[in-house]
Design an enzyme around this catalytic site. Structure first.
Site, PDB file in Angstrom:
ATOM      1  N   ILE A  75       0.846  -1.203   0.000  1.00 13.45           N
ATOM      2  CA  ILE A  75       0.000   0.000   0.000  1.00 13.45           C
ATOM      3  C   ILE A  75       0.875   1.243   0.000  1.00 13.45           C
ATOM      4  CG2 ILE A  75      -1.801   1.275   1.198  1.00 13.45           C
ATOM      5  CD1 ILE A  75      -2.730  -1.386  -0.027  1.00 13.45           C
ATOM      6  N   GLU A  94       9.882   3.191   6.915  1.00 14.32           N
ATOM      7  CA  GLU A  94       9.609   1.776   7.181  1.00 14.32           C
ATOM      8  C   GLU A  94      10.412   1.325   8.392  1.00 14.32           C
ATOM      9  OE1 GLU A  94       8.754  -1.861   7.722  1.00 14.32           O
ATOM     10  OE2 GLU A  94       7.607  -0.761   6.191  1.00 14.32           O
ATOM     11  N   SER A 104      -0.780 -13.997  -0.314  1.00 15.91           N
ATOM     12  CA  SER A 104      -0.838 -15.148  -1.219  1.00 15.91           C
ATOM     13  C   SER A 104      -0.626 -14.774  -2.679  1.00 15.91           C
ATOM     14  CB  SER A 104      -2.171 -15.883  -1.055  1.00 15.91           C
ATOM     15  OG  SER A 104      -3.245 -15.003  -1.303  1.00 15.91           O
ATOM     16  N   ILE A 115      -2.708 -13.224  -4.839  1.00 18.23           N
ATOM     17  CA  ILE A 115      -3.874 -13.314  -5.733  1.00 18.23           C
ATOM     18  C   ILE A 115      -4.334 -11.922  -6.134  1.00 18.23           C
ATOM     19  CG2 ILE A 115      -6.286 -14.041  -5.936  1.00 18.23           C
ATOM     20  CD1 ILE A 115      -5.677 -16.241  -3.899  1.00 18.23           C
ATOM     21  N   HIS A 175      -7.461 -10.487  -7.222  1.00 18.69           N
ATOM     22  CA  HIS A 175      -8.866 -10.889  -7.233  1.00 18.69           C
ATOM     23  C   HIS A 175      -9.648 -10.150  -8.325  1.00 18.69           C
ATOM     24  CE1 HIS A 175      -8.681 -13.190  -3.468  1.00 18.69           C
ATOM     25  NE2 HIS A 175      -7.865 -12.245  -3.016  1.00 18.69           N
ATOM     26  N   LYS A 219     -12.562 -15.864   2.816  1.00 20.59           N
ATOM     27  CA  LYS A 219     -12.827 -16.444   1.500  1.00 20.59           C
ATOM     28  C   LYS A 219     -12.663 -17.952   1.522  1.00 20.59           C
ATOM     29  CE  LYS A 219     -11.733 -12.376  -1.313  1.00 20.59           C
ATOM     30  NZ  LYS A 219     -11.593 -11.394  -0.246  1.00 20.59           N
ATOM     31  N   ARG A 247      -3.354 -10.681   9.000  1.00 15.79           N
ATOM     32  CA  ARG A 247      -4.088  -9.691   8.204  1.00 15.79           C
ATOM     33  C   ARG A 247      -4.618  -8.594   9.127  1.00 15.79           C
ATOM     34  NH1 ARG A 247      -7.698 -14.448   5.838  1.00 15.79           N
ATOM     35  NH2 ARG A 247      -6.489 -15.615   7.355  1.00 15.79           N
ATOM     36  N   SER A 275      -7.611  -8.488   2.698  1.00 19.14           N
ATOM     37  CA  SER A 275      -8.030  -8.933   1.359  1.00 19.14           C
ATOM     38  C   SER A 275      -9.299  -8.196   0.933  1.00 19.14           C
ATOM     39  CB  SER A 275      -8.280 -10.433   1.374  1.00 19.14           C
ATOM     40  OG  SER A 275      -8.639 -10.899   0.099  1.00 19.14           O
ATOM     41  N   CYS A 307      14.598 -28.145   0.053  1.00 18.65           N
ATOM     42  CA  CYS A 307      15.685 -28.305   1.037  1.00 18.65           C
ATOM     43  C   CYS A 307      15.761 -27.135   2.016  1.00 18.65           C
ATOM     44  CB  CYS A 307      17.023 -28.512   0.336  1.00 18.65           C
ATOM     45  SG  CYS A 307      17.907 -27.005  -0.101  1.00 18.65           S
TER      46      CYS A 307
END
Length: 478
Positions: free
Chosen positions: A14, A33, A47, A49, A51, A252, A313, A339, A437
């Site tokens: 973001i 940061e 993940s 994705i 959406h 989800k 999250r 999400s 490994c």
């Protein structure tokens, strides 16, 4: 004293998306940061994705920004040279009652503007997703769903923002914010003070803590832990699409997730917790995820899992919190971005710019903006014939440091030149240590390369920052 027009607190996807948009204009902006590297907070456990917008209420901010962000991500990924793959998603139903719920989801998503949706039947699924459970009766097919590397997305946004003038400060934790009576703010940090006319709070899990520093205390971030499990790359094509169950109120559901780097993932769980730092996994979580995905894809086995991890999250209510705080002029909260926050990030950035402009920030476009970024080479993503040509030009492409993921010494040194300071920074950029490994073969070599490139001693090399040193220094002999 560092003086800026805008300071962004938080260097995840973001914060870096907002920084990249700000860098188009004639102003001074900075990211603060607190971690050793960017994307080490919420973004590192995403993940990946992108959406389509199928599982959000029609009147929600997150739904509208998700659909906009899906389109923007495609355009921006081409500009920044990052792999975006449109793989599509299937939300599955096992009976007629669930099939009717798919129709309702389809209608809601179409009202948001999600294109090309259709409910597909068992015959279509047998042809296009042969490993899916034969008990699945139908699915909502959303072809615009995609996958991307969340880490490289944040790094590439930040690098492009930096090239266009945004200043980035890592290991710079905001500790106090002083309002200057309508004349901006002083952000006091672990590395000095930064003055800015506007402060954007994009601090993820800690956004409520930052907000309280200016007296805004009307929301609370409640961490929601998600345990996920990575499968061997040999299972890359166990599904052709992202596979979702019907969503619940808080989640989800447990998914089968294709990733941009090949290894599928299964998960996540969804458990509200109190700690903002505790990310352990559990046997209970593993069993829950495995049983859930086996209902979707029965051939997935526990033996396919090569790594466990958990992420948190930043849950806070039903929708995103994106607003200018009128009682503290110049302070903008961008909080509760769970999400589909990764997908929505480019659209969130544009919304924040509109808020800044509305509240008095002059946005004059630069005459020249570096829009594009050269795509980085990943040996695991290119044919052998191209690899051979690269080795002829630079033999370090033939020096394979990580065998599991086919990562060369050249890719590692490039990652360090682009900002990697830790072993996790190298891992997120190159995938070295991500194979079966778990770095048993490559860790010592990566430490050696990082020490040489950074001018450090091996005992100074860390996994993810201070306190995670790999080798303990022996001071017993003085």
């Amino acid at each position: 004293m560092h003086i800026y027009d805008v300071v962004i607190i938080g260097g995840g996807v973001i914060g870096t998306s907002i920084a990249r948009e700000l860098s188009r204009y004639k102003l001074k902006a900075a990211i603060l940061e607190k971690e050793e590297e960017l994307a080490f907070g919420v973004s590192k456990s995403n993940s990946g994705i992108i959406h389509p917008g199928t599982q959000n209420p029609v009147n929600s901010l997150k739904g509208r920004l998700c659909v906009q962000g899906n389109a923007l991500t495609r355009k921006m990924s081409k500009e920044l040279g990052i792999d975006f793959k449109e793989v599509g998603e299937l939300i599955v139903a096992f009976n007629e009652e669930d099939r009717l719920k798919l129709v309702q989801l389809k209608n809601e998503a179409e009202a948001l503007g999600v294109p090309r949706l259709r409910v597909v039947d068992r015959a279509w699924l047998r042809r296009n997703e042969p490993n899916l459970s034969h008990e699945v009766a139908a699915a909502l097919y959303a072809p615009t769903a995609g996958i991307i590397s969340p880490y490289r997305w944040a790094y590439d946004l930040a690098e492009n923002a930096g090239k266009n003038g945004v200043e980035i400060y890592e290991l710079t934790k905001a500790e106090k914010i002083v309002s200057m009576n309508g004349e901006g703010f002083e952000v006091h940090t672990s590395r000095g003070a930064y003055r800015a006319r506007f402060v954007i709070n994009a601090a993820g899990l800690f956004a409520d803590d930052i907000s309280r520093m200016v007296g805004i205390d009307d929301f609370k971030i409640r961490p929601r832990k998600g345990e996920e499990f990575i499968l061997d790359k040999k299972k890359e094509n166990i599904t052709n699409h992202l596979i979702f169950p019907l969503p619940s109120k808080n989640s989800k559901g447990v998914l089968v997730i294709k990733t941009s780097d090949g290894n599928p993932m299964i998960g996540p769980t969804a458990e509200d917790v109190d700690s903002k730092v505790e990310v352990s996994t559990s046997d209970e979580g593993f069993k829950k995820v495995l049983s859930s995905v086996q209902r979707l894809v029965p051939s997935i086995s526990g033996n396919d899992v090569i790594a466990y991890f958990a992420g948190l999250r930043p849950a806070s209510g039903e929708d995103f919190i994106i607003r200018h705080e009128a009682i503290v002029p110049g302070f903008i909260n961008v909080a509760g971005i769970q999400s589909p926050g990764l997908t929505a990030a480019p659209a969130i950035a544009l919304m924040v710019l509109r808020i800044l402009k509305k509240n008095g920030l002059s946005l004059k476009k630069k005459l020249f903006f570096h829009t594009h970024r050269k795509k980085e080479i990943r040996l695991f993503n290119i044919p052998l014939s191209k690899t051979k040509r690269l080795i002829k030009k630079d033999p370090s492409y033939g020096d394979i440091v990580c065998r599991c993921e086919m990562v060369s010494a050249k890719e590692v040194t490039d990652a360090i030149k682009h900002g990697a300071k830790t072993l996790d920074g190298i891992k997120f950029r190159t995938r070295a240590q991500s194979g079966r490994c778990h770095g048993s073969f490559c860790t010592t070599r990566l430490m050696k390369i990082l020490a040489e490139e950074a001018g450090k001693r091996p005992v100074e090399i860390t996994k993810r920052g201070k306190g995670s040193e790999i080798v303990k220094e022996d001071r017993s002999n003085g």
